[in-house]
Scaffold this motif. Structure first.
Motif, PDB file in Angstrom:
ATOM      1  N   ASN A   1       0.800  -1.229   0.000  1.00 45.50           N
ATOM      2  CA  ASN A   1       0.000   0.000   0.000  1.00 45.50           C
ATOM      3  C   ASN A   1       0.834   1.282   0.000  1.00 45.50           C
ATOM      4  O   ASN A   1       0.315   2.356  -0.297  1.00 45.50           O
ATOM      5  CB  ASN A   1      -0.949   0.016   1.208  1.00 45.50           C
ATOM      6  CG  ASN A   1      -2.008  -1.057   1.105  1.00 45.50           C
ATOM      7  OD1 ASN A   1      -2.712  -1.152   0.101  1.00 45.50           O
ATOM      8  ND2 ASN A   1      -2.093  -1.902   2.117  1.00 45.50           N
ATOM      9  N   ARG A   2       2.120   1.170   0.315  1.00 43.91           N
ATOM     10  CA  ARG A   2       2.933   2.385   0.430  1.00 43.91           C
ATOM     11  C   ARG A   2       4.096   2.406  -0.561  1.00 43.91           C
ATOM     12  O   ARG A   2       4.446   3.469  -1.063  1.00 43.91           O
ATOM     13  CB  ARG A   2       3.472   2.481   1.874  1.00 43.91           C
ATOM     14  CG  ARG A   2       4.427   3.635   2.156  1.00 43.91           C
ATOM     15  CD  ARG A   2       3.716   4.971   2.067  1.00 43.91           C
ATOM     16  NE  ARG A   2       4.544   6.061   2.541  1.00 43.91           N
ATOM     17  CZ  ARG A   2       5.475   6.668   1.812  1.00 43.91           C
ATOM     18  NH1 ARG A   2       5.699   6.287   0.570  1.00 43.91           N
ATOM     19  NH2 ARG A   2       6.171   7.667   2.319  1.00 43.91           N
ATOM     20  N   TYR A   3       4.677   1.245  -0.858  1.00 43.39           N
ATOM     21  CA  TYR A   3       5.895   1.239  -1.680  1.00 43.39           C
ATOM     22  C   TYR A   3       5.723   0.636  -3.072  1.00 43.39           C
ATOM     23  O   TYR A   3       6.421   1.025  -3.993  1.00 43.39           O
ATOM     24  CB  TYR A   3       7.034   0.529  -0.925  1.00 43.39           C
ATOM     25  CG  TYR A   3       7.397   1.246   0.357  1.00 43.39           C
ATOM     26  CD1 TYR A   3       7.745   2.596   0.332  1.00 43.39           C
ATOM     27  CD2 TYR A   3       7.363   0.600   1.589  1.00 43.39           C
ATOM     28  CE1 TYR A   3       8.057   3.285   1.501  1.00 43.39           C
ATOM     29  CE2 TYR A   3       7.677   1.273   2.761  1.00 43.39           C
ATOM     30  CZ  TYR A   3       8.020   2.608   2.708  1.00 43.39           C
ATOM     31  OH  TYR A   3       8.323   3.286   3.857  1.00 43.39           O
ATOM     32  N   ASP A   4       4.828  -0.339  -3.234  1.00 39.61           N
ATOM     33  CA  ASP A   4       4.600  -0.888  -4.577  1.00 39.61           C
ATOM     34  C   ASP A   4       3.862   0.147  -5.428  1.00 39.61           C
ATOM     35  O   ASP A   4       3.185   1.023  -4.885  1.00 39.61           O
ATOM     36  CB  ASP A   4       3.765  -2.175  -4.497  1.00 39.61           C
ATOM     37  CG  ASP A   4       4.576  -3.366  -4.004  1.00 39.61           C
ATOM     38  OD1 ASP A   4       5.815  -3.225  -3.885  1.00 39.61           O
ATOM     39  OD2 ASP A   4       3.972  -4.414  -3.727  1.00 39.61           O
ATOM     40  N   PRO A   5       3.991   0.050  -6.757  1.00 34.67           N
ATOM     41  CA  PRO A   5       3.279   1.008  -7.607  1.00 34.67           C
ATOM     42  C   PRO A   5       1.767   0.964  -7.365  1.00 34.67           C
ATOM     43  O   PRO A   5       1.202  -0.105  -7.141  1.00 34.67           O
ATOM     44  CB  PRO A   5       3.599   0.526  -9.028  1.00 34.67           C
ATOM     45  CG  PRO A   5       4.846  -0.285  -8.891  1.00 34.67           C
ATOM     46  CD  PRO A   5       4.799  -0.908  -7.525  1.00 34.67           C
ATOM     47  N   VAL A   6       1.127   2.136  -7.405  1.00 41.03           N
ATOM     48  CA  VAL A   6      -0.332   2.214  -7.261  1.00 41.03           C
ATOM     49  C   VAL A   6      -0.944   1.620  -8.532  1.00 41.03           C
ATOM     50  O   VAL A   6      -0.473   1.908  -9.632  1.00 41.03           O
ATOM     51  CB  VAL A   6      -0.771   3.682  -7.067  1.00 41.03           C
ATOM     52  CG1 VAL A   6      -2.288   3.784  -6.936  1.00 41.03           C
ATOM     53  CG2 VAL A   6      -0.087   4.270  -5.842  1.00 41.03           C
ATOM     54  N   PRO A   7      -1.982   0.772  -8.399  1.00 46.16           N
ATOM     55  CA  PRO A   7      -2.528   0.064  -9.577  1.00 46.16           C
ATOM     56  C   PRO A   7      -2.929   0.959 -10.755  1.00 46.16           C
ATOM     57  O   PRO A   7      -2.773   0.574 -11.901  1.00 46.16           O
ATOM     58  CB  PRO A   7      -3.733  -0.689  -9.007  1.00 46.16           C
ATOM     59  CG  PRO A   7      -3.364  -0.942  -7.577  1.00 46.16           C
ATOM     60  CD  PRO A   7      -2.590   0.275  -7.146  1.00 46.16           C
ATOM     61  N   THR A   8      -3.499   2.137 -10.485  1.00 41.96           N
ATOM     62  CA  THR A   8      -3.910   2.994 -11.609  1.00 41.96           C
ATOM     63  C   THR A   8      -3.255   4.374 -11.461  1.00 41.96           C
ATOM     64  O   THR A   8      -2.846   4.757 -10.364  1.00 41.96           O
ATOM     65  CB  THR A   8      -5.450   3.189 -11.666  1.00 41.96           C
ATOM     66  OG1 THR A   8      -5.815   4.230 -10.741  1.00 41.96           O
ATOM     67  CG2 THR A   8      -6.199   1.914 -11.352  1.00 41.96           C
ATOM     68  N   PRO A   9      -3.198   5.144 -12.583  1.00 41.26           N
ATOM     69  CA  PRO A   9      -2.579   6.485 -12.520  1.00 41.26           C
ATOM     70  C   PRO A   9      -3.537   7.579 -12.068  1.00 41.26           C
ATOM     71  O   PRO A   9      -3.334   8.745 -12.388  1.00 41.26           O
ATOM     72  CB  PRO A   9      -2.117   6.711 -13.966  1.00 41.26           C
ATOM     73  CG  PRO A   9      -3.063   5.907 -14.794  1.00 41.26           C
ATOM     74  CD  PRO A   9      -3.537   4.751 -13.962  1.00 41.26           C
TER      75      PRO A   9
END
Ligand code: ZN
Length: 260
Positions: free
Chosen positions: A63-71
């Motif tokens: 939730n904090r370090y992986d890429p956010v699913p959408t832009p």
């Protein structure tokens, strides 16, 4: 423009706390403890620190370090690029800053997944956790991190905990106070002047942080417009009704529509 962003905005960006995404990352914890979602997981009283950090390190990483699913956050900031913008948020995933919002324009009132604090707390400092979180995710086995990875307060030796406002042990460190002061300053500078109060995905859980202050600011300032984007819960009090724009929609749909 003052933006107030709640959990619904991150959900609209794909950071969902239940369903497929939850099952993908926590199937072992679900099997053992039967959590319904990540909110519940975050409050669960794990029997050991090793297990607690096996859970939390995964929760923080996705939730904090992986890429956010959408832009969505990037697209939103693009739409608001020309505005004198400040963002107040109850979200602790720091998506605005990750999408490029200068930190001087953000007040993260409820904390940050990226920070730890002493659980006592014996002192009012917070600590970046990225390297340790990545290490915990990589090193955990059978839902336990190795004992030597359990984070301890460098001053008193007590376990560290998340820097999230859950009760009165929440540490408001220097960065938090600086951000709070910048928010107060923004509000002061725009008192009585033209101002859009844009509320995105703010639910009913903690209305005292965003929703109620936005309603009060709109009521006190005849040049203010209150705009609320909320799927299923878009409403405003009668006294500001004529200066309110209520959209019963998700932030993702609204941003899509505005982008044409
Ligand atoms: Zn301590």
């Amino acid at each position: 423009m003052l933006v107030g962003a709640g959990a619904g905005l991150s959900t609209a960006a794909g950071l969902t706390y239940s369903g497929a995404r939850f099952c993908e990352h926590f199937s072992d914890f679900i099997e053992k403890y039967d959590f319904p979602d990540m909110y519940s997981g975050g409050f669960f009283p794990f029997p050991t620190e090793e297990e607690r950090w096996a859970y939390w390190s995964r929760h923080i990483k996705i939730n904090r370090y992986d890429p956010v699913p959408t832009p969505l956050y990037e697209q939103l900031l693009e739409l608001l690029a020309e505005k004198d913008l400040f963002v107040l948020t109850t979200n602790v995933d720091h998506c605005f800053q990750r999408a490029g919002l200068p930190k001087e324009r953000l007040f993260y009132a409820q904390g940050d997944y990226g920070l730890w604090q002493c659980s006592v707390p014996c002192h009012a400092r917070t600590y970046d956790n990225e390297a340790q979180v990545r290490c915990m995710v990589a090193e955990q086995r059978n839902m336990r991190v190795p004992a030597e990875l359990v984070p301890r307060c460098p001053i008193c030796g007590a376990p560290m905990t998340m820097n999230l406002r859950a009760d009165d042990t929440f540490v408001e460190d220097e960065g938090w106070h600086a951000a709070a002061a910048r928010y107060q300053d923004f509000v002061r500078r725009h008192r009585g002047s033209r101002l859009i109060l844009l509320e995105l995905g703010v639910g009913g859980n903690t209305p005292v942080i965003i929703k109620f202050p936005f309603w009060r600011m709109a009521a006190e300032n005849p040049h203010a417009t209150y705009a609320c984007v909320n799927l299923g819960e878009a409403c405003a009090p009668a006294e500001i009704a004529e200066r309110s724009v209520l959209l019963d929609a998700s932030a993702a749909d609204v941003v899509d529509a505005l982008r044409g």
